[in-house]
Design a protein around this motif. Structure first.
Motif, PDB file in Angstrom:
ATOM      1  N   ASP A  93       8.797  -7.192 -21.392  1.00 32.21           N
ATOM      2  CA  ASP A  93       8.935  -5.596 -21.413  1.00 32.21           C
ATOM      3  C   ASP A  93       8.571  -4.572 -20.386  1.00 32.21           C
ATOM      4  OD1 ASP A  93      10.548  -6.192 -23.814  1.00 32.21           O
ATOM      5  OD2 ASP A  93       8.567  -6.278 -24.882  1.00 32.21           O
ATOM      6  N   LEU A  94       7.324  -5.125 -19.783  1.00 30.17           N
ATOM      7  CA  LEU A  94       6.588  -4.315 -18.698  1.00 30.17           C
ATOM      8  C   LEU A  94       5.857  -5.286 -17.733  1.00 30.17           C
ATOM      9  CD1 LEU A  94       5.848  -1.276 -18.563  1.00 30.17           C
ATOM     10  CD2 LEU A  94       3.497  -1.871 -19.457  1.00 30.17           C
ATOM     11  N   SER A  95       6.282  -5.065 -16.486  1.00 26.02           N
ATOM     12  CA  SER A  95       5.688  -5.677 -15.383  1.00 26.02           C
ATOM     13  C   SER A  95       4.867  -4.897 -14.429  1.00 26.02           C
ATOM     14  CB  SER A  95       6.832  -6.658 -14.653  1.00 26.02           C
ATOM     15  OG  SER A  95       7.773  -7.219 -15.396  1.00 26.02           O
ATOM     16  N   ILE A  96       3.757  -5.571 -14.022  1.00 28.02           N
ATOM     17  CA  ILE A  96       2.939  -4.484 -13.128  1.00 28.02           C
ATOM     18  C   ILE A  96       2.074  -5.475 -12.206  1.00 28.02           C
ATOM     19  CG2 ILE A  96       1.094  -5.106 -15.057  1.00 28.02           C
ATOM     20  CD1 ILE A  96      -0.096  -2.110 -14.288  1.00 28.02           C
ATOM     21  N   ALA A  97       1.889  -4.904 -11.165  1.00 27.60           N
ATOM     22  CA  ALA A  97       1.248  -5.669  -9.821  1.00 27.60           C
ATOM     23  C   ALA A  97       0.502  -4.587  -9.180  1.00 27.60           C
ATOM     24  CB  ALA A  97       2.345  -6.199  -9.042  1.00 27.60           C
ATOM     25  N   ASN A  98      -0.378  -5.227  -8.112  1.00 26.68           N
ATOM     26  CA  ASN A  98      -0.965  -4.120  -7.297  1.00 26.68           C
ATOM     27  C   ASN A  98      -0.244  -4.176  -5.995  1.00 26.68           C
ATOM     28  OD1 ASN A  98      -3.143  -2.716  -5.975  1.00 26.68           O
ATOM     29  ND2 ASN A  98      -3.580  -4.698  -4.998  1.00 26.68           N
ATOM     30  N   PHE A  99       0.310  -3.233  -5.558  1.00 31.62           N
ATOM     31  CA  PHE A  99       1.272  -3.077  -4.127  1.00 31.62           C
ATOM     32  C   PHE A  99       0.037  -2.540  -3.019  1.00 31.62           C
ATOM     33  CE2 PHE A  99       4.331  -0.615  -1.541  1.00 31.62           C
ATOM     34  CZ  PHE A  99       4.841  -1.967  -1.001  1.00 31.62           C
ATOM     35  N   GLU A 100      -0.028  -3.419  -1.966  1.00 32.49           N
ATOM     36  CA  GLU A 100      -1.121  -3.185  -1.198  1.00 32.49           C
ATOM     37  C   GLU A 100      -0.449  -2.726   0.175  1.00 32.49           C
ATOM     38  OE1 GLU A 100      -5.451  -4.527  -0.916  1.00 32.49           O
ATOM     39  OE2 GLU A 100      -4.092  -5.548  -2.395  1.00 32.49           O
ATOM     40  N   SER A 101       0.750  -2.650   0.435  1.00 32.72           N
ATOM     41  CA  SER A 101       1.466  -2.419   1.732  1.00 32.72           C
ATOM     42  C   SER A 101       2.083  -1.149   1.721  1.00 32.72           C
ATOM     43  CB  SER A 101       2.294  -3.727   2.336  1.00 32.72           C
ATOM     44  OG  SER A 101       1.594  -4.700   2.514  1.00 32.72           O
ATOM     45  N   PRO A 102       1.502  -0.051   2.155  1.00 33.87           N
ATOM     46  CA  PRO A 102       1.940   1.334   1.829  1.00 33.87           C
ATOM     47  C   PRO A 102       3.350   1.403   2.698  1.00 33.87           C
ATOM     48  CG  PRO A 102      -0.305   1.644   2.579  1.00 33.87           C
ATOM     49  CD  PRO A 102       0.152   0.097   2.598  1.00 33.87           C
ATOM     50  N   ILE A 103       4.412   1.926   2.082  1.00 38.90           N
ATOM     51  CA  ILE A 103       5.608   2.145   2.687  1.00 38.90           C
ATOM     52  C   ILE A 103       5.746   3.226   3.631  1.00 38.90           C
ATOM     53  CG2 ILE A 103       8.321   2.515   2.309  1.00 38.90           C
ATOM     54  CD1 ILE A 103       7.718   1.772  -0.753  1.00 38.90           C
ATOM     55  N   ASN A 157       0.469  -0.645  -9.233  1.00 40.95           N
ATOM     56  CA  ASN A 157      -0.884   0.098  -8.785  1.00 40.95           C
ATOM     57  C   ASN A 157      -1.022   0.329  -7.283  1.00 40.95           C
ATOM     58  OD1 ASN A 157      -3.715   0.821  -9.403  1.00 40.95           O
ATOM     59  ND2 ASN A 157      -4.119  -0.776  -7.837  1.00 40.95           N
ATOM     60  N   THR A 158      -1.394   1.594  -7.036  1.00 40.32           N
ATOM     61  CA  THR A 158      -1.485   1.603  -5.486  1.00 40.32           C
ATOM     62  C   THR A 158      -3.049   2.224  -4.981  1.00 40.32           C
ATOM     63  OG1 THR A 158      -0.595   3.998  -5.642  1.00 40.32           O
ATOM     64  CG2 THR A 158       0.843   2.334  -5.133  1.00 40.32           C
ATOM     65  N   ALA A 159      -3.825   2.107  -6.267  1.00 36.12           N
ATOM     66  CA  ALA A 159      -5.288   2.430  -5.998  1.00 36.12           C
ATOM     67  C   ALA A 159      -5.819   1.158  -5.206  1.00 36.12           C
ATOM     68  CB  ALA A 159      -6.058   2.919  -7.167  1.00 36.12           C
ATOM     69  N   ASN A 160      -5.992   1.215  -4.031  1.00 31.98           N
ATOM     70  CA  ASN A 160      -6.540  -0.141  -3.257  1.00 31.98           C
ATOM     71  C   ASN A 160      -7.036   0.429  -1.934  1.00 31.98           C
ATOM     72  OD1 ASN A 160      -4.224  -0.779  -1.441  1.00 31.98           O
ATOM     73  ND2 ASN A 160      -3.320  -1.032  -3.425  1.00 31.98           N
ATOM     74  N   ASN A 161      -7.707  -0.476  -1.273  1.00 32.92           N
ATOM     75  CA  ASN A 161      -8.497  -0.270  -0.213  1.00 32.92           C
ATOM     76  C   ASN A 161      -7.387  -0.261   1.197  1.00 32.92           C
ATOM     77  OD1 ASN A 161      -8.290  -3.178  -0.804  1.00 32.92           O
ATOM     78  ND2 ASN A 161      -9.246  -3.402   1.198  1.00 32.92           N
ATOM     79  N   HIS A 162      -6.339  -0.447   0.957  1.00 30.40           N
ATOM     80  CA  HIS A 162      -5.233  -0.192   2.061  1.00 30.40           C
ATOM     81  C   HIS A 162      -4.401   0.971   1.895  1.00 30.40           C
ATOM     82  CE1 HIS A 162      -5.995  -3.794   4.338  1.00 30.40           C
ATOM     83  NE2 HIS A 162      -6.116  -4.509   3.265  1.00 30.40           N
ATOM     84  N   ARG A 163      -4.642   1.783   0.744  1.00 29.78           N
ATOM     85  CA  ARG A 163      -3.720   2.819   0.219  1.00 29.78           C
ATOM     86  C   ARG A 163      -3.615   3.860   1.366  1.00 29.78           C
ATOM     87  NH1 ARG A 163       0.333   5.018  -0.546  1.00 29.78           N
ATOM     88  NH2 ARG A 163       0.893   6.202  -2.382  1.00 29.78           N
ATOM     89  N   PHE A 164      -4.785   4.096   2.302  1.00 34.38           N
ATOM     90  CA  PHE A 164      -4.909   5.301   3.102  1.00 34.38           C
ATOM     91  C   PHE A 164      -4.469   4.713   4.637  1.00 34.38           C
ATOM     92  CE2 PHE A 164      -6.852   9.039   5.351  1.00 34.38           C
ATOM     93  CZ  PHE A 164      -5.614  10.083   5.097  1.00 34.38           C
ATOM     94  N   ASP A 165      -3.841   3.507   4.563  1.00 36.60           N
ATOM     95  CA  ASP A 165      -3.814   2.856   6.160  1.00 36.60           C
ATOM     96  C   ASP A 165      -3.090   3.494   7.000  1.00 36.60           C
ATOM     97  OD1 ASP A 165      -5.754   0.761   5.560  1.00 36.60           O
ATOM     98  OD2 ASP A 165      -4.384  -0.794   5.556  1.00 36.60           O
TER      99      ASP A 165
END
Length: 442
Positions: free
Chosen positions: A127-137, A177-185
């Motif tokens: 019903d709910l799928s979640i992951a950490n997205f680490e390559s900013p668009i 989730n986009t709070a990760n160390n590459h978010r501001f790359d």
């Protein structure tokens, strides 16, 4: 045919100073021969802006030969079966699937509706799928990932590449989730473009705030009358600094400090907010830990349990690029409550082929709302952990990334995959998860 990708970041390392190349070669050779750094290096840095030369050498070595032993002070992390408390009368059930890091890599561009095809049932049938997205668009020219001595690599992708990574066959992640160390790359443009695209896709973004007023607040998503609160934070931004007046954009705290205890204040504020919003279940997504170490550190275990006692009903974590244990922690605040703590789900997609790096896990949980003792409660009814691994192949001249369930290939005489490689992947899963995954199924 296997696609030609580096096995580990150490293999792809670019060092601009010749004497440093000699030092790296000498230190890693000694580590191989003498066997040091098989256990965690005490006092090692996790954040790039705290790293010394020794930390960097340690990182290079463990990227090629992961730390497979827990620290001597790490407590036992139990993985007992999950069940509803006695006398519980269920009303509503919601299924949730959680995966680790998603990064753009070579071999992704031709992999639309291929990369997740073999694991779509465990990943997207929930019903709910979640992951950490680490390559900013980004709309800027794409930057290739370069691992070397000039600073942490930059991650990014374009809209077409995100369309491959967002899901399978019309189904897609519900939460990223986009709070990760590459978010501001890719700077503020990367933040804003990513947020805009996720909103257009109907994907809830957590960890990056839409306005200053959002900072300190959790996110809420509802399924079948069950309100799920989501809280998120990252340990750092790879030394990048948000402008002084833009600090509200990303949840960043000292979660994996070289010295001292993790700062949980932001996560606790978000938990308080989710409580105030009447959430039935609160899930924390935390980007933290030490890369290429297959067990969390003692301070991290203590911090995760503190969050569970404070109000996080389960915790899913990422960043180490390898899997770590999944603990079922029975809380003191509610003896009937078992909080799942996944210390690292690994990297679902990335461009390296070593057995310890291709292995990740998909976590499936059933959240059940009902009544017990005259009160309405939401507990975990079921939990399954499915080890999966990436394959990188070339078919008809096209490089493809495909993720497989490990149980479909381990000890399988009819598997077309290299069984020596699969056995090495399975050995890591045994070490971290125990052998039960071989019979658990998805």
């Amino acid at each position: 045919m296997t696609s030609k990708l580096p096995a580990t970041p150490a293999e792809a390392l670019q060092i601009s100073v010749p004497p440093l190349r000699l030092v790296v070669r000498a230190v890693t050779g000694l580590a191989d021969r003498l066997g040091f750094w098989r256990a965690p290096l005490a006092g090692a840095a996790a954040a790039s802006d705290e790293m010394t030369t020794l930390d960097t050498l340690y990182w290079v070595q463990k990227s090629r030969a992961p730390v497979t032993q827990p620290g001597a002070d790490v407590p036992d992390m139990r993985a007992d079966p999950v069940a509803l408390p006695e006398g519980f009368v269920p009303d509503t059930r919601v299924t949730l699937a959680a995966a680790g890091d998603i990064l753009r890599s070579r071999g992704i561009d031709g992999s639309k509706d291929v990369v997740f095809a073999r694991i779509a049932d465990v990943l997207f049938d929930a019903d709910l799928s979640i992951a950490n997205f680490e390559s900013p668009i980004t709309t800027q020219p794409l930057v290739e990932e370069v691992i070397g001595d000039k600073g942490p690599p930059l991650e990014c992708c374009d809209r077409a590449q995100f369309d491959i990574l967002k899901g399978h066959g019309g189904r897609r992640f519900d939460v990223l989730n986009t709070a990760n160390n590459h978010r501001f790359d890719m700077g503020l443009e990367g933040i804003e473009t990513t947020s805009r695209v996720l909103a257009e896709e109907g994907i809830l973004e957590i960890g990056t705030n839409a306005s200053p007023d959002q900072q300190g607040c959790g996110w809420v998503i509802e399924r079948d009358g069950l309100r799920i609160g989501l809280v998120s934070d990252t340990f750092g931004l790879n030394g990048h600094k948000l402008p002084a007046d833009e600090g509200w954009r990303i949840n960043v705290s000292a979660l994996s400090p070289k010295r001292g205890d993790p700062d949980l204040s932001s996560l606790k504020r978000q938990i308080d907010d989710c409580r105030a919003k009447g959430c039935d279940f609160i899930l924390a997504t935390v980007h933290w830990g030490w890369e290429f170490e297959m067990f969390p550190r003692a301070g991290q275990v203590a911090a995760a349990r503190e969050l569970a006692e404070y109000g996080a009903d389960s915790i899913v974590s990422h960043h180490p690029h390898v899997i770590q244990p999944v603990e079922t922690y029975r809380t003191a605040r509610d003896p009937d409550r078992v909080a799942v703590i996944a210390y690292s789900l690994g990297s679902l997609t990335w461009g390296f082929t070593a057995p310890h790096i291709v292995l990740s896990t998909v976590l499936n949980m059933t959240l059940t709302k009902g009544r017990v003792g005259g009160e309405t409660r939401t507990y975990l009814e079921r939990l399954s952990v499915t080890p999966v691994f990436r394959t990188h192949v070339e078919e008809d001249g096209v490089a493809l990334t495909r993720i497989e369930k490990l149980a479909d290939h381990a000890d399988a005489a009819d598997s077309p995959l290299d069984q020596d490689h699969v056995a090495q992947v399975a050995a890591h899963a045994d070490r971290v998860l125990g052998p039960g995954w071989r019979t658990q199924g998805g």
